[in-house]
Design an enzyme around this catalytic site. Structure first.
Site, PDB file in Angstrom:
ATOM      1  N   LYS A   1     -20.472  -0.701   4.685  1.00  0.00           N
ATOM      2  CA  LYS A   1     -19.028  -0.932   4.684  1.00  0.00           C
ATOM      3  C   LYS A   1     -18.708  -2.260   4.004  1.00  0.00           C
ATOM      4  O   LYS A   1     -19.396  -3.262   4.227  1.00  0.00           O
ATOM      5  CB  LYS A   1     -18.530  -0.930   6.135  1.00  0.00           C
ATOM      6  CG  LYS A   1     -17.028  -1.110   6.336  1.00  0.00           C
ATOM      7  CD  LYS A   1     -16.712  -1.017   7.829  1.00  0.00           C
ATOM      8  CE  LYS A   1     -15.254  -1.263   8.134  1.00  0.00           C
ATOM      9  NZ  LYS A   1     -14.976  -1.149   9.587  1.00  0.00           N
TER      10      LYS A   1
ATOM     11  N   SER B   1     -13.426   1.733  15.339  1.00  0.00           N
ATOM     12  CA  SER B   1     -13.492   1.970  13.899  1.00  0.00           C
ATOM     13  C   SER B   1     -14.750   2.663  13.409  1.00  0.00           C
ATOM     14  O   SER B   1     -14.839   2.995  12.225  1.00  0.00           O
ATOM     15  CB  SER B   1     -13.319   0.654  13.136  1.00  0.00           C
ATOM     16  OG  SER B   1     -12.007   0.186  13.269  1.00  0.00           O
TER      17      SER B   1
ATOM     18  N   SER C   1     -11.311   1.915  10.870  1.00  0.00           N
ATOM     19  CA  SER C   1     -11.235   1.416   9.508  1.00  0.00           C
ATOM     20  C   SER C   1     -12.427   1.844   8.660  1.00  0.00           C
ATOM     21  O   SER C   1     -12.438   1.622   7.439  1.00  0.00           O
ATOM     22  CB  SER C   1     -11.192  -0.128   9.533  1.00  0.00           C
ATOM     23  OG  SER C   1     -12.385  -0.657  10.111  1.00  0.00           O
TER      24      SER C   1
END
Length: 462
Positions: free
Chosen positions: A99, A192, A168
């Site tokens: 990420k 997330s 996210s």
């Protein structure tokens, strides 16, 4: 420098037993056997993954940066180790992603924000350093909401592009779900990892707080942030977590416990706002009882109180970091970041201290609950997966902000720090996905994943 948490040729042998697209959707255990027997080489596998990214990413937007040259070089080194019989473990040569909130030396670290546009990391985050030690091949960085403040994000849900992929870590979940990556290193501050796992039909594990190191990761809220992982299977999740904790990492045991020895806590009075979620949770409870599990009804802390604590701590910590790092007059934030930073700037020291004290009570409440059960079984969301790019959702006729509605059953365990995993039960294109969120005592990831294996197998048999 951005402030963060803390500091070629294919091997000879037979061709793969599966077409490349099927290999990319297989388990790491299966692919590892192909690599071990040299029926498939790390370079071949990496090229296939990069080709898949090139084909799917323009539509699904899972990756924000693809490091093709670096990935092929890492794959070449992996291939040499395999040829010498010196593979570093089951993830040596396996394509993975990270990420874009974690520092990877030499790659962009933009955290989904114009504020960091063009920034390149000078060093590896600690978890990336550990990841490199497994021999895994880093394909690139996956997309996220700005600074990991969950909304809907740029990625597109592969099950239904009209629906949110979850935030996210939406890019991470999409990359894993579609076979662009076998696993992703991501973060979870209020859900997330688990929420995108639910939305996209993959496994999302948030381990015990600080089990995986946060050094080198841009913080959202430092006391709530967890490093988590996304994979397609529970076996891959256990294997990946073990690889990231050399020597003492958890793994799913060969003999998954029988239902008759499994104590499962369920919460009958949840404010579920989705017919599909209610039906799935009731069915899960029925299956657990039918399979012989010791199902015990329990109660959670008041979820409205949890939401209030969450917003206070999240906004205060986020606002403090951003004002100290980028200054109070930074104007390049999106609307969501701007609004939450303004809310956080108004949180008094007294209010923040009271919220942190309330978290202590939440921890003790969940600890007491987990003294009587092996795992707690909950939905991941209380609502249907919202439409993509929506800032609000209608619940009981009232328009509400989408993020607080989505994290109502996940953020609690960021405050308490207990390990939690979202396990897909059904993920059919065009339909609402189904999952269960399981929670276990601190540092009991082995128990958590073993129970998840048993519960998923039981649901599949019904």
């Amino acid at each position: 420098m951005t402030e963060t948490h803390g500091t070629r040729d294919a091997a000879p042998g037979n061709r793969p037993s599966l077409p490349h697209d099927e290999v990319l959707l297989a388990s790491v255990e299966h692919v590892g056997e192909l690599l071990k027997t040299r029926a498939l080489s790390p370079v071949e596998l990496t090229k296939a993954a990069l080709n898949r990214v090139n084909r799917l990413n323009p539509r699904l937007r899972a990756f924000v940066h693809v490091a093709a040259a670096e990935a092929l070089e890492a794959a070449t080194q992996s291939e040499k180790r395999h040829r010498r019989g010196e593979a570093l473990g089951p993830w040596d040569g396996i394509p993975v992603s990270v990420k874009d909130i974690c520092a990877v030396a030499g790659l962009p670290l933009e955290a989904g924000s114009a504020v960091l546009r063009g920034h390149v990391a000078a060093y590896d985050a600690e978890i990336v350093r550990v990841l490199r030690g497994t021999g895994a091949v880093i394909l690139g960085k996956t997309s996220l909401d700005e600074f990991a403040l969950s909304t809907s994000g740029p990625a597109r849900n592969p099950l239904n592009t009209a629906l949110s992929p979850g935030g996210s870590s939406g890019g991470a979940a999409v990359a894993v779900a579609t076979g662009m990556s076998f696993a992703d290193i991501a973060t979870d501050t209020g859900g997330s990892v688990r929420i995108p796992a639910h939305c996209c039909g993959v496994v999302g594990l948030k381990p015990t707080h600080s089990l995986l190191p946060l050094d080198g990761i841009v913080p959202l809220a430092h006391s709530l942030d967890h490093v988590g992982i996304l994979t397609r299977t529970l076996g891959d999740s256990a294997s990946f977590l073990a690889a990231l904790q050399p020597g003492d990492g958890p793994a799913v045991p060969a003999d998954v416990p029988a239902f008759s020895s499994l104590r499962v806590g369920v919460v009958p009075q949840l404010p579920i706002r989705s017919d599909a979620v209610r039906r799935d949770y009731e069915h899960l409870t029925q299956v657990l009882r039918a399979e012989g599990a010791d199902v015990r009804e329990v109660s959670l802390p008041n979820l409205d109180a949890v939401s209030a604590v969450h917003m206070t701590v999240l906004s205060a910590e986020m606002s403090r970091y951003h004002r100290q790092r980028f200054g109070p007059k930074e104007s390049r934030y999106g609307d969501g970041m701007t609004a939450v930073c303004e809310i956080g700037a108004d949180v008094s020291t007294e209010a923040y201290t009271a919220a942190r004290e309330a978290r202590g009570e939440l921890c003790r409440a969940i600890d007491r609950l987990l003294e009587d059960v092996d795992v707690l079984a909950l939905p991941t969301l209380l609502i249907d997966v919202p439409e993509a790019d929506r800032a609000t959702v209608t619940i009981a006729g009232i328009e509400q902000l989408v993020t607080p509605a989505m994290v109502r059953l996940t953020s609690l365990f960021n405050h308490t720090g207990h390990p939690a995993v979202t396990v897909p039960l059904a993920a059919n294109p065009g339909e609402q996905p189904s999952s269960v969120q399981l929670v276990a005592p601190y540092h009991q990831e082995r128990r958590l994943l073993a129970a998840a294996q048993r519960i998923r197998a039981g649901m599949a048999s019904r």
